[in-house]
Design a protein around this motif. Structure first.
Motif, PDB file in Angstrom:
ATOM      1  N   ARG A   1     -10.149  17.306   0.073  1.00 26.72           N
ATOM      2  CA  ARG A   1      -8.787  16.903   0.435  1.00 26.72           C
ATOM      3  C   ARG A   1      -8.702  16.430   1.879  1.00 26.72           C
ATOM      4  O   ARG A   1      -7.994  15.479   2.199  1.00 26.72           O
ATOM      5  CB  ARG A   1      -7.814  18.067   0.205  1.00 26.72           C
ATOM      6  N   LYS A   2      -9.457  17.096   2.766  1.00 29.12           N
ATOM      7  CA  LYS A   2      -9.355  16.753   4.187  1.00 29.12           C
ATOM      8  C   LYS A   2      -9.982  15.395   4.488  1.00 29.12           C
ATOM      9  O   LYS A   2      -9.415  14.588   5.231  1.00 29.12           O
ATOM     10  CB  LYS A   2     -10.023  17.836   5.044  1.00 29.12           C
ATOM     11  N   TYR A   3     -11.190  15.152   3.926  1.00 28.79           N
ATOM     12  CA  TYR A   3     -11.935  13.946   4.294  1.00 28.79           C
ATOM     13  C   TYR A   3     -11.892  12.845   3.234  1.00 28.79           C
ATOM     14  O   TYR A   3     -12.318  11.719   3.505  1.00 28.79           O
ATOM     15  CB  TYR A   3     -13.390  14.313   4.597  1.00 28.79           C
ATOM     16  N   GLY A   4     -11.459  13.173   2.031  1.00 26.83           N
ATOM     17  CA  GLY A   4     -11.290  12.156   1.006  1.00 26.83           C
ATOM     18  C   GLY A   4     -12.571  11.647   0.387  1.00 26.83           C
ATOM     19  O   GLY A   4     -12.600  10.540  -0.157  1.00 26.83           O
ATOM     20  N   TYR A   5     -13.670  12.409   0.457  1.00 27.53           N
ATOM     21  CA  TYR A   5     -14.905  11.972  -0.187  1.00 27.53           C
ATOM     22  C   TYR A   5     -15.119  12.751  -1.480  1.00 27.53           C
ATOM     23  O   TYR A   5     -14.460  13.747  -1.769  1.00 27.53           O
ATOM     24  CB  TYR A   5     -16.112  12.110   0.728  1.00 27.53           C
ATOM     25  N   GLY A   6     -16.098  12.293  -2.277  1.00 27.42           N
ATOM     26  CA  GLY A   6     -16.468  13.006  -3.489  1.00 27.42           C
ATOM     27  C   GLY A   6     -17.391  14.161  -3.175  1.00 27.42           C
ATOM     28  O   GLY A   6     -18.241  14.056  -2.295  1.00 27.42           O
ATOM     29  N   ILE A   7     -17.242  15.243  -3.896  1.00 27.70           N
ATOM     30  CA  ILE A   7     -18.003  16.450  -3.588  1.00 27.70           C
ATOM     31  C   ILE A   7     -18.749  16.974  -4.814  1.00 27.70           C
ATOM     32  O   ILE A   7     -19.292  18.074  -4.804  1.00 27.70           O
ATOM     33  CB  ILE A   7     -17.064  17.536  -3.001  1.00 27.70           C
ATOM     34  N   ASP A   8     -18.796  16.160  -5.879  1.00 28.61           N
ATOM     35  CA  ASP A   8     -19.420  16.613  -7.125  1.00 28.61           C
ATOM     36  C   ASP A   8     -20.940  16.517  -7.088  1.00 28.61           C
ATOM     37  O   ASP A   8     -21.605  16.868  -8.064  1.00 28.61           O
ATOM     38  CB  ASP A   8     -18.894  15.784  -8.312  1.00 28.61           C
ATOM     39  N   ASN A   9     -21.500  16.022  -6.000  1.00 24.80           N
ATOM     40  CA  ASN A   9     -22.955  15.866  -5.899  1.00 24.80           C
ATOM     41  C   ASN A   9     -23.648  17.097  -5.313  1.00 24.80           C
ATOM     42  O   ASN A   9     -24.820  17.034  -4.943  1.00 24.80           O
ATOM     43  CB  ASN A   9     -23.299  14.639  -5.056  1.00 24.80           C
ATOM     44  N   ILE A  10     -22.937  18.218  -5.213  1.00 21.37           N
ATOM     45  CA  ILE A  10     -23.549  19.448  -4.678  1.00 21.37           C
ATOM     46  C   ILE A  10     -24.612  19.955  -5.648  1.00 21.37           C
ATOM     47  O   ILE A  10     -24.343  20.106  -6.844  1.00 21.37           O
ATOM     48  CB  ILE A  10     -22.485  20.540  -4.465  1.00 21.37           C
ATOM     49  N   PRO A  11     -25.843  20.214  -5.184  1.00 22.09           N
ATOM     50  CA  PRO A  11     -26.904  20.722  -6.072  1.00 22.09           C
ATOM     51  C   PRO A  11     -26.523  22.084  -6.659  1.00 22.09           C
ATOM     52  O   PRO A  11     -25.860  22.902  -5.997  1.00 22.09           O
ATOM     53  CB  PRO A  11     -28.114  20.857  -5.144  1.00 22.09           C
ATOM     54  N   SER A  12     -26.934  22.326  -7.873  1.00 20.91           N
ATOM     55  CA  SER A  12     -26.598  23.591  -8.544  1.00 20.91           C
ATOM     56  C   SER A  12     -27.194  24.785  -7.810  1.00 20.91           C
ATOM     57  O   SER A  12     -26.622  25.877  -7.807  1.00 20.91           O
ATOM     58  CB  SER A  12     -27.098  23.560  -9.989  1.00 20.91           C
ATOM     59  N   SER A  13     -28.350  24.578  -7.161  1.00 20.47           N
ATOM     60  CA  SER A  13     -28.992  25.695  -6.449  1.00 20.47           C
ATOM     61  C   SER A  13     -28.139  26.197  -5.290  1.00 20.47           C
ATOM     62  O   SER A  13     -28.233  27.357  -4.890  1.00 20.47           O
ATOM     63  CB  SER A  13     -30.373  25.276  -5.942  1.00 20.47           C
ATOM     64  N   TRP A  14     -27.294  25.326  -4.732  1.00 18.12           N
ATOM     65  CA  TRP A  14     -26.443  25.734  -3.621  1.00 18.12           C
ATOM     66  C   TRP A  14     -25.421  26.789  -4.054  1.00 18.12           C
ATOM     67  O   TRP A  14     -24.973  27.598  -3.249  1.00 18.12           O
ATOM     68  CB  TRP A  14     -25.719  24.515  -3.022  1.00 18.12           C
ATOM     69  N   ASN A  15     -25.050  26.754  -5.330  1.00 18.13           N
ATOM     70  CA  ASN A  15     -24.062  27.721  -5.825  1.00 18.13           C
ATOM     71  C   ASN A  15     -24.601  29.146  -5.831  1.00 18.13           C
ATOM     72  O   ASN A  15     -23.827  30.097  -5.957  1.00 18.13           O
ATOM     73  CB  ASN A  15     -23.610  27.337  -7.242  1.00 18.13           C
ATOM     74  N   ASN A  16     -25.919  29.288  -5.723  1.00 16.68           N
ATOM     75  CA  ASN A  16     -26.530  30.620  -5.781  1.00 16.68           C
ATOM     76  C   ASN A  16     -26.538  31.335  -4.441  1.00 16.68           C
ATOM     77  O   ASN A  16     -26.891  32.511  -4.363  1.00 16.68           O
ATOM     78  CB  ASN A  16     -27.967  30.505  -6.295  1.00 16.68           C
ATOM     79  N   VAL A  17     -26.176  30.626  -3.367  1.00 14.95           N
ATOM     80  CA  VAL A  17     -26.197  31.246  -2.033  1.00 14.95           C
ATOM     81  C   VAL A  17     -25.040  32.236  -1.925  1.00 14.95           C
ATOM     82  O   VAL A  17     -23.871  31.879  -2.079  1.00 14.95           O
ATOM     83  CB  VAL A  17     -26.090  30.174  -0.930  1.00 14.95           C
ATOM     84  N   THR A  18     -25.364  33.481  -1.662  1.00 11.79           N
ATOM     85  CA  THR A  18     -24.344  34.529  -1.550  1.00 11.79           C
ATOM     86  C   THR A  18     -23.925  34.726  -0.088  1.00 11.79           C
ATOM     87  O   THR A  18     -24.564  34.215   0.834  1.00 11.79           O
ATOM     88  CB  THR A  18     -24.885  35.860  -2.102  1.00 11.79           C
ATOM     89  N   ILE A  19     -22.852  35.492   0.082  1.00  6.71           N
ATOM     90  CA  ILE A  19     -22.373  35.793   1.439  1.00  6.71           C
ATOM     91  C   ILE A  19     -23.453  36.542   2.222  1.00  6.71           C
ATOM     92  O   ILE A  19     -23.709  36.252   3.394  1.00  6.71           O
ATOM     93  CB  ILE A  19     -21.070  36.608   1.383  1.00  6.71           C
ATOM     94  N   SER A  20     -24.082  37.509   1.566  1.00  2.00           N
ATOM     95  CA  SER A  20     -25.111  38.294   2.266  1.00  2.00           C
ATOM     96  C   SER A  20     -26.288  37.414   2.684  1.00  2.00           C
ATOM     97  O   SER A  20     -26.861  37.592   3.757  1.00  2.00           O
ATOM     98  CB  SER A  20     -25.600  39.440   1.375  1.00  2.00           C
TER      99      SER A  20
END
Length: 1328
Positions: free
Chosen positions: A1297-1316
Motif C-alpha cells: 500500500r505504501k509503495y504501490g509495487y507487487g509483493i507476490d514474488n516473495i519466496p516461500s522459504s521466507w515465510n519460514n523465518v520466525t521471530i526468534s
C-alpha cells in the motif's frame, strides 16, 4: 633393552656341543652373581610397562615393533595386594599390523586367524648363542644351523594362529591382560555392533549403507552449497536454498540402526572413559579385520587392471575402445576401493553431519530417536579434548559441518590455541611428521590416507613466563590430505587451491613438507596462497595477512645440504619475490614487494633437512633415530619462536573454527577472496570499539571533573572577577553596593531594637523582614533592569556573526538583510524542519551541470531533502541550548552558525551535477538567524530575571534574614555564625551538585543504556519487532539516526525518572557534606587549645582545608562572617551547631533534588542525553543503496564506512520497473551480480566526470563513485538479512500500500523465518 647386554645373553651347556639339535638344553638365565644388586634396565621397563594404561601399552608396543625390538610378552604381574601371577601380554599385540608381501593379503594383524604362526617344540626356543662352549661361533654358521633346524621343524609341525594358541594356553597360572571385566564387556559391545553392521549391510558397502549421510548425501550437499555460493541469479538461488533444506531433511531421516546403536553405546559409556576406549579399539580391530580381506582382493584386481592397461597401450595395434573400457574399469575399481574403505571415524563423521543438519534446521534430535544434542556435544567434546582427531572439512564432499563443530568445541574446555598446520604433496610424510613431533594419531600409510582437513588438540605446557605462554594452553594440529593426489587428478587444480588456502589461512604456523630437495611442485601452491592472501587484504586494507611458514625437506641424507642448496634457495626466493610483487601489483597493493611480507620465511632459521624415518626396505627397515631427534628439535624451535613473537595474539579455539569456516565459505565461491568475510576481525573490532569507547569516556569524564575542580579553585582565588565574568561583576555591583547594604543593615537594626524584649511569633518576624526586604528590592530592581537592557541584543549578535561568515560577500548579505528587514522574526514558523519554501531559495541560486528539466527536478528534491535534514539538526541544537541552565552567549551563536555553514558545504562533497551559488548559502543562514534569534532572546530574558539575579539576591536575602533574627532574638553569636556558615555551604553545595550532575548522569546512562552503536541497533530492532508498529519501522528505515535519538531519549528519561537523578545527586551531596564536616572538625581540633582566633583566621583555615578535598568556595561568600568583630569563644559548641545545621541542609537539598523531573530539569552545562546520543551513535553515514547505518560508533576519518547487515531494497520502495514487483534482493547481493542502479544513488555525481552517462551503473562498480564505502558481497542474503526478510513478510501488505509495487514474488522459504530466528540473526550479525 639394548643397554644391558647380560639381560639378553644365553648360556649353552658344554655337553653335546657338537650338534645343535633338539636334545640341546638352552637356558635364558643370565649368569649374574648373587651378590650383584644392580637393577636391569629390562626390569625397569617391565615395571613401567605394567603401570601404563591399555592405550599407552599399545603405543609402546607399536614403537618397539617399528624399531625391531622385542616386545613384552610374558612377564610376572604384581597386583596392588602384592599377589603375583604370570601375565601374557595380548592386548598390546592387537595393534600390530604386519605387511605381507608373499600373499594376496597385503597386511594382517598379528593375532588374526590369517596370521599362521610357527609352532616349535616347547622345549626349544628360537634363540641362538654366539658361543659354542668357550669358543665363539661364526655368526654365519650359527644362522645356517638355526635355519636348518627351523626348516626341519616346519616339515613335521602343524601351524595355528596366535589367537588359538593364546586360548589354548590360558590357565589359572597364566592369565592374559584381556582377562578383565572392562575389556570383555567392551569386546562384547563391539561384537554386538559388528553383528548389527553385518545384518544391515555387506562389509564391502558399509560406507554407503551404514553411513549414507556422510558418504552420499553430504557429497550432494557440498555440490549444492558450492552452486549456491556461485549463483548470481536470485530466483535460482532461492530454488537452491529449497533443495539444500530438502537435502538436510533427508539427512536427518537417513539415520541407520547401526549409527543409533553406536550412539547408544557412547552414551552408555559416557562416564566410563576406559570402557569407551576399549570399545572403540575393539571395534576398530574388528572392522579392520573384516575390511582387510575385501580391500586386498580389490587392490589386487585394481593392480591387474593397471597392468592390462599398460599392455594395451604398448601393443602394436592401438585399440582405443578397449583402452577406454579398461580406464573405465580402473575408475570403477577405485570407486569400489573407496566404498570399501571404512573405519570407526566414519561413524563420528556420520553423526557430525547428521547433527549439523539438525542444528541448521533447528530440529529436536530426540524426535528422531537420537540423544539430546547437548549430551552428544558433551561426549564428543570430551573425546576431542582427550586428544582424538576430529574432522574440520570432509575430504569427499569438501563440506564443513560448522554448526556441529562449534557446539562440540564449546565442550572441550580449550581456550586459546596455537594452530600448527602441515601442507605438502601426497605421501610426503605429513602425518608421520606430526605424529612424531606431537605424538598425535593421524592415519599413516602410503597413498591418500588422510581425507579432507582433520585437527587434534595437544595440551601445551611451557616453561616461559611471558604473556603468550601463559595464555595458550593447547596446540591445535591441522592435518590435510596431500596435494597432487592421483585419485583427484580430474579436479586437482581447484581442489589443491582450496585446501592450500584454508590450511594456510587457519594455521598460525604452516609446515611445508617437501619430499627431497626439489620444491618446484610446492612453489606453484605457494603462488596460489600468496595471491589468495593478497586478495584477502583487498577486503580490508588493515588486515594483517602475514603468516609464518617452516620448510622441511624429507629424505635428504647429505649433512651439508643446507650449505650446498643455498644458491638454489636464493634463486627460489628471488622467484617468489618477483611473483609476489606481480600479484600485489595486479591487486593494486603497491607496498608489498617481497614474499616474506606475506609469508615469513627466514632461510637460516626456518628451513630444515631430515633423513627418512626408515632405513632399508620394509618390512625389515629399521627406524632412523636421528629422524626423531631432529623432528623433536624442530618442534621446540617452532613452538619457541611462536611463543616469543612480539605483538603476537593467539585465537581461541572457537575463533580458529570460525576462521576456518570463513575461509571455507570463501573458497566455495569462484572469486574466493572477493566473497571472504572476516567475522573474527569484525568481532575483534567490536570488542575493541567497546573497550575504547569505555576508556575514552572514562578519560573524558575525568577531564571534565578536573576542569570543574580547577575552575572552582581559580574562581575562588581570583580577585579580578572582571576577567572571568563581566556580567557577574555588574550584578554583584548592583547587589552589594556599600551604601545599599549598609542601609539595609541599619533598617534591620532599628526594627530589631524597637521589638527587642517582645515575644514575637515566627509569622510576625517573617512579615517584619519581608517589609524591610521589599524596600531594598525597590532600590535594586532599577539598576538590574539597566544591566539587562545594556546587554547586546540577540538580533545584533546574529547579524554580527553573519557579517563575519560572509565577509567576502558583503553585498549579497546586505541585500538579504534588507529584504528581511534586518532579521525580522519569521511569522508562523515554529520550527526550521519543513520550512525550505520560506527561505526564498530557487533554482537560480543553484548552478546545474546538466540543465535537463527532469534531472533538475530530481536534483532539487534531493537538495530539499538534504537541507531539511540540516534544519532538523539545527532545531535539535536550538532546543538543547534553551534547555541548558545558562544563557545563550555570543560564542554559542557563532558555533551554531559556523556549523550550519559547514553543513551546507558538506552537501557539495558528494554533489552530483550542481554547485551552490553564494546566494544559496546566504539565504539559508539568514533564514536560520530569523528563526533562532527571537527564541534565544526570550530564553536569555527569562534566565536573567528568574535565575542569575534572583539566585544571587536569594542568597543575600537568606544571610540578611539570619542577621535580622540574630539581632531581634538576642541569640548566641555562635548560633548566628553556625547558621550563616551553613547557609553559605548549602548554597555552594546546591550549585556544585547541579554543575557536576550532568557528567555523573552521563556516566550512569552510558552504564544503563547500550554503550556502543551495534548494541543500540540490536535493541532498537528488537523493540520494533516487539511493538509491532509498521510506521515505526518506516521511521527507522528512513532516518536511523533520528529514530535512534528518539529511542535513546525515551529510554534515558525512563531511567532518569526512576532513581538515576536521585541516587546520583544524593551521592554527590553526601560526598561534599562529608568533606565539609571533616574540615570543620579539623578547624575545631586546630584551635581547641589555643586562644580564640579572629573570624577571618579560622575561615581562611577552613578554606585551605577544603581545598585538600578538591573543593573551593569563593572567599567573598564568607565576607559577612569575616567582617564580624565578635570572637568565637566556644569552638566546640560552634562545631556542634554547624554539624547539626549541615545535616539539616543535606536533607533539605536531597529533598529538593528528589523533586527534579527529567523533562523539566535545566542542565547547567550540557544535556547528558544529547551527549550520550552523540557518544554512542558516532558516524552518521548510511548505506547509499539501502539506508542501513554505518556500523562505526566514532568518527573514523581515513577508514571506510561499512554496515553489518543490508536490507532488501524493497524496504525503501525499490522495484523492478519492468514488472513493478518489489525488489527483494539487497545491495550486498547486487554488487556480485550484473544488476544496475540509477545515478540518483550518488546524487548524479557521474555527470561531473562523464557528461555522456546513460543514467545507469553496475552495482559491482560502486567503488568508482563511492570509494568511502565497503559492502561485503554475498550470493546468499538469507542468512545476512534474515531480520529484514521477516519484516518484508510480516508487513508485505502495508509495504504494498505504501509503495504501490507487487509483493507476490516473495519466496516461500521466507515465510519460514520466525521471530526468534530474526532476533538470533541480529545477535549473530551485530555480535560477529
Amino acid at each position: 633393552m639394548c643397554v644391558h647386554s647380560e639381560s639378553r645373553d644365553i648360556r649353552v651347556s658344554e655337553s653335546d656341543e657338537n650338534d645343535f639339535a633338539v636334545k640341546h638344553n638352552i637356558s635364558c638365565c643370565p649368569e649374574i652373581p648373587q651378590e650383584n644388586q644392580d637393577i636391569s634396565p629390562l626390569d625397569i621397563f617391565t615395571v613401567v610397562f605394567q603401570c601404563c594404561d591399555p592405550v599407552l601399552k599399545q603405543v609402546i608396543v607399536q614403537r618397539l615393533y617399528l624399531c625391531k625390538l622385542a616386545v613384552p610378552f610374558l612377564y610376572r604381574h604384581w597386583e596392588a595386594t602384592e599377589t603375583q601371577y604370570q601375565a601374557l601380554s595380548v592386548w598390546p599385540l592387537r595393534s600390530l599390523i604386519i605387511d605381507n608381501v608373499q600373499r594376496n593379503v597385503n597386511e594382517y594383524d598379528i593375532l588374526g586367524s590369517e596370521s599362521d604362526a610357527l609352532e616349535l617344540l616347547s622345549k626349544v626356543l628360537a634363540f641362538g648363542s654366539t658361543y659354542k662352549g668357550a669358543v665363539e661361533q661364526n655368526v654365519v654358521d650359527m644362522l645356517l644351523n638355526v635355519t636348518k633346524y627351523i626348516t626341519k621343524q616346519l616339515e613335521t609341525t602343524h601351524t595355528k594362529s596366535f589367537e588359538k594358541r593364546f586360548s589354548d594356553t590360558q590357565s589359572t597360572i597364566i592369565k592374559t591382560d584381556e582377562d578383565n571385566e572392562v575389556c570383555q564387556e567392551s569386546k562384547l559391545e563391539a561384537k554386538t555392533l559388528i553383528k548389527q553392521m553385518k545384518t544391515e549391510s555387506e562389509p564391502n558397502v558399509w560406507k554407503q549403507n551404514l553411513t549414507p549421510v556422510q558418504s552420499k548425501l553430504s557429497r550432494q550437499l557440498g555440490k549444492l552449497l558450492k552452486e549456491r555460493e556461485r549463483e548470481r541469479d536470485f530466483s535460482k538461488g532461492i530454488k537452491l536454498d529449497e533443495k539444500i533444506n530438502l537435502l538436510r531433511q533427508t539427512q536427518m531421516h537417513s539415520i541407520t540402526k547401526t549409527v543409533k546403536l553406536f550412539l547408544d553405546i557412547l552414551i552408555k559409556y559416557e562416564n566410563y572413559p576406559l570402557k569407551l576406549e576399549y570399545f572403540l579399539r575393539w571395534l576398530n580391530f574388528d572392522i579392520q579385520r573384516e575390511q582387510r580381506q575385501i580391500l586386498s582382493k580389490l587392490m589386487h584386481e585394481h593392480q591387474n587392471a593397471w597392468e592390462k592397461l599398460k599392455t594395451l597401450k604398448t601393443a602394436k595395434r592401438w585399440m582405443e575402445d578397449e583402452i577406454k573400457e579398461q580406464e573405465t574399469l580402473i575408475t570403477e575399481f577405485e570407486d569400489k576401493i573407496d566404498e570399501a574403505s571404512f573405519t570407526v571415524q566414519n561413524f563420528f563423521h556420520e553423526i557430525g553431519h547428521i547433527n549439523d543438519a539438525i542444528l541448521e534446521l533447528k530440529e529436536d534430535s530426540t524426535k528422531l530417536g537420537l540423544p539430546m544434542l547437548k549430551k552428544m556435544s558433551d561426549i564428543f567434546g570430551c573425546y576431542v579434548a582427550d586428544g582424538h582427531p576430529f574432522e574440520l572439512v570432509d575430504g569427499d564432499s569438501f563440506y564443513m559441518p560448522y554448526q556441529w563443530i562449534k557446539s562440540v568445541i564449546k565442550c572441550t574446555g580449550a581456550n586459546y590455541v596455537m594452530s600448527v598446520s602441515v601442507l605438502g604433496l601426497q605421501s610426503s610424510g605429513k602425518s608421520t611428521l606430526l605424529n612424531t613431533m606431537f605424538g598425535s594419531e593421524f592415519a599413516v600409510r602410503t597413498g591418500r590416507c588422510t581425507r579432507g582437513i582433520n585437527a587434534q588438540l595437544i595440551p601445551l605446557k611451557s616453561e616461559h613466563n611471558d604473556k603468550n605462554s601463559s595464555l595458550v594452553n593447547y596446540v591445535l594440529l591441522i592435518d590435510t590430505e596431500g596435494l597432487r593426489s592421483p585419485e583427484l587428478s580430474h579436479v586437482q587444480h581447484e581442489h589443491d587451491n582450496e585446501l592450500a588456502t584454508v590450511i594456510t589461512g587457519v594455521g598460525d604456523i604452516t609446515i611445508l613438507n617437501i619430499m627431497g630437495e626439489n620444491i618446484s611442485d610446492i612453489r606453484d601452491v605457494l603462488q596460489v596462497i600468496v595471491h589468495a592472501f593478497l586478495r584477502l587484504k583487498m577486503t580490508n586494507k588493515k588486515l594483517d595477512i602475514k603468516k609464518s611458514c617452516a620448510f622441511i625437506h624429507h629424505n635428504v641424507a647429505d649433512p651439508f645440504a643446507s650449505k650446498r642448496m643455498t644458491c638454489g634457495l636464493i634463486k627460489l626466493m628471488q622467484t617468489l619475490d618477483e611473483m609476489t610483487e606481480d600479484s600485489a601489483r595486479s591487486e593494486g597493493i603497491l607496498d608489498i614487494k617481497r614474499f616474506s611480507q606475506v609469508i615469513e620465511c627466514d632461510m637460516k632459521t626456518q628451513i630444515w633437512y631430515l633423513q627418512n624415518l626408515l632405513q632399508g626396505n620394509p618390512p625389515m627397515a629399521r627406524v632412523n633415530n636421528e629422524y626423531s631427534e631432529n623432528v623433536v628439535d624442530i618442534k621446540f624451535k617452532i613452538l619457541d619462536k611462536s611463543l616469543k613473537m612480539k605483538n603476537k595474539s593467539f585465537k581461541s579455539l572457537n575463533d580458529v573454527v570460525e576462521q576456518a569456516h570463513n575461509l571455507w565459505k570463501g573458497v566455495l565461491n569462484e572469486d574466493f577472496v572477493f566473497s571472504f568475510r572476516n567475522s573474527i576481525e569484525i568481532k575483534a573490532y567490536m570488542e575493541m570499539e567497546y573497550f575504547v569507547q569505555a576508556e575514552l569516556w572514562k578519560l573524558e569524564s575525568f577531564v571534565r571533573d578536573k576542569l570543574i575542580q580547577i575552575s572552582q579553585n581559580s574562581f575562588a582565588t581570583c580577585d579580578k572577577k572582571k576577567e572571568i565574568s563581566k556580567r557577574s561583576l555588574e550584578i554583584l555591583t548592583v547587589i552589594f553596593q556599600e551604601k545599599q547594604e549598609e542601609a539595609l543593615r541599619q533598617r534591620s537594626m532599628i526594627v530589631a531594637n524597637d521589638c527587642k524584649g517582645q515575644k514575637l511569633s515566627n509569622e510576625t518576624i517573617d512579615q517584619l523582614f519581608t517589609d524591610i526586604w521589599g524596600a531594598f528590592l525597590n532600590k535594586v530592581d532599577t539598576s538590574v533592569t539597566g544591566v539587562i537592557m545594556s546587554k547586546k541584543k540577540m538580533q545584533d549578535v546574529f547579524q554580527t556573526c553573519l557579517e563575519n561568515i560572509f565577509k567576502q560577500n558583503h553585498a549579497l548579505l546586505k541585500q538579504a538583510l534588507e529584504e528581511t528587514n534586518f532579521l525580522t522574526p519569521l511569522p508562523n514558523v515554529k520550527q526550521l524542519a519543513k520550512s525550505f519554501c520560506e527561505t526564498g531559495i530557487n533554482k537560480t541560486d543553484i548552478s546545474f551541470k546538466v540543465e535537463v528539466k527532469e534531472e533538475m527536478t530530481d536534483t532539487m528534491n534531493t537538495i530539499i531533502r538534504r537541507v531539511d535534514q540540516i534544519f532538523e539538526s539545527v532545531d535539535t541544537k536550538i532546543k538543547e541550548l534553551c534547555h541548558i541552565h545558562d544563557e545563550v552567549t555570543e560564542m554559542s551563536v557563532n558555533k551554531l552558525m559556523w556549523e550550519l555553514h559547514y553543513s551546507i558545504q558538506d552537501i557539495l562533497k558528494t554533489n552530483s551535477g550542481y554547485k551552490f551559488k553564494k546566494s544559496f548559502d546566504v539565504k539559508l543562514c539568514v533564514h536560520v538567524s530569523r528563526h533562532a534569534h527571537p527564541i534565544f532572546e526570550i530564553h536569555n530574558e527569562k534566565y536573567s530575571k528568574t535565575h542569575a539575579t534572583a539566585v544571587l539576591l536569594e542568597q543575600y536575602r537568606v544571610q540578611q534574614k539570619i542577621s535580622f533574627q540574630y539581632q531581634l532574638q538576642c541569640r548566641k553569636f555562635e548560633d548566628f555564625v553556625a547558621e550563616l556558615f551553613s547557609s553559605i555551604i548549602e548554597y555552594f553545595a546546591e550549585k556544585w551538585a547541579l554543575q557536576t550532575l550532568p557528567n555523573k548522569v552521563t556516566d550512569e546512562l552510558l552504564a544503563l543504556l547500550p554503550s556502543v552503536k551495534n548494541r543500540v541497533i540490536i535493541e532498537i530492532c528488537k523493540d520494533l519487532l516487539r511493538n509491532d508498529d509498521f510506521e515505526n519501522f518506516i521511521c527507522y528505515i528512513e532516518d536511523p539516526k533520528k529514530y535512534a535519538s528518539i529511542w535513546i531519549t525515551e529510554k534515558a528519561y525512563q531511567y532518569l525518572d526512576g532513581q538515576v537523578i536521585v541516587n546520583t545527586s544524593s551521592s554527590l551531596l553526601t560526598e561534599l557534606f562529608r568533606s565539609v564536616k571533616k574540615c570543620v572538625q579539623e578547624v575545631q581540633k586546630e584551635y581547641e587549645r589555643k586562644s580564640p582566633p579572629s573570624n577571618e583566621t579560622w575561615i581562611e583555615y577552613f578554606e585551605h582545608a577544603l581545598k585538600s578535598y578538591n573543593h573551593a568556595i569563593p572567599s567573598e561568600r564568607f565576607r559577612r562572617i569575616k567582617n564580624e568583630e565578635t570572637i568565637i569563644q566556644n569552638f566546640e559548641y560552634l562545631t556542634t551547631k554547624i554539624l547539626e545545621n549541615m545535616n539539616i541542609s543535606e536533607k533539605r537539598l536531597a529533598s529538593k533534588f528528589k523533586s527534579l523531573q527529567s523533562h523539566s530539569i535545566k542542565w547547567p552545562d550540557f544535556n547528558p542525553i544529547s551527549r550520550v546520543m552523540k557518544q554512542i551513535w558516532g558516524c552518521q553515514e548510511q548505506c547509499p543503496f539501502c539506508g542501513e547505518p554505518c556500523a562505526k560508533s566514532r568518527d573514523h576519518v581515513g577508514s571506510t564506512h561499512y554496515s553489518l547487515q543490508h536490507r532488501p531494497t524493497c524496504c525503501t520502495g525499490s522495484r523492478n520497473f519492468s514488472t513493478n514487483d518489489a525488489c527483494l534482493t539487497s545491495c550486498e547481493f547486487h554488487i556480485q551480480s550484473d544488476f544496475k542502479h540509477s545515478c540518483r544513488v550518488f546524487n548524479n555525481i557521474c555527470y561531473v566526470e562523464n557528461n555522456e552517462c546513460d543514467g545507469e551503473h553496475l552495482y559491482s562498480a560502486y567503488k568508482t563513485y563511492l570509494p568511502d564505502w565497503d559492502i561485503a558481497p554475498t550470493s546468499n542474503m538469507y542468512e545476512s538479512s534474515k531480520y529484514w526478510i521477516w519484516f518484508v513478510v510480516k508487513y508485505k501488505q502495508q509495504l504494498k500500500r505504501k509503495y504501490g509495487y507487487g509483493i507476490d514474488n516473495i519466496p516461500s522459504s521466507w515465510n519460514n523465518v520466525t521471530i526468534s530466528e530474526a532476533i538470533e540473526s541480529l545477535n549473530k550479525i551485530f555480535s560477529a
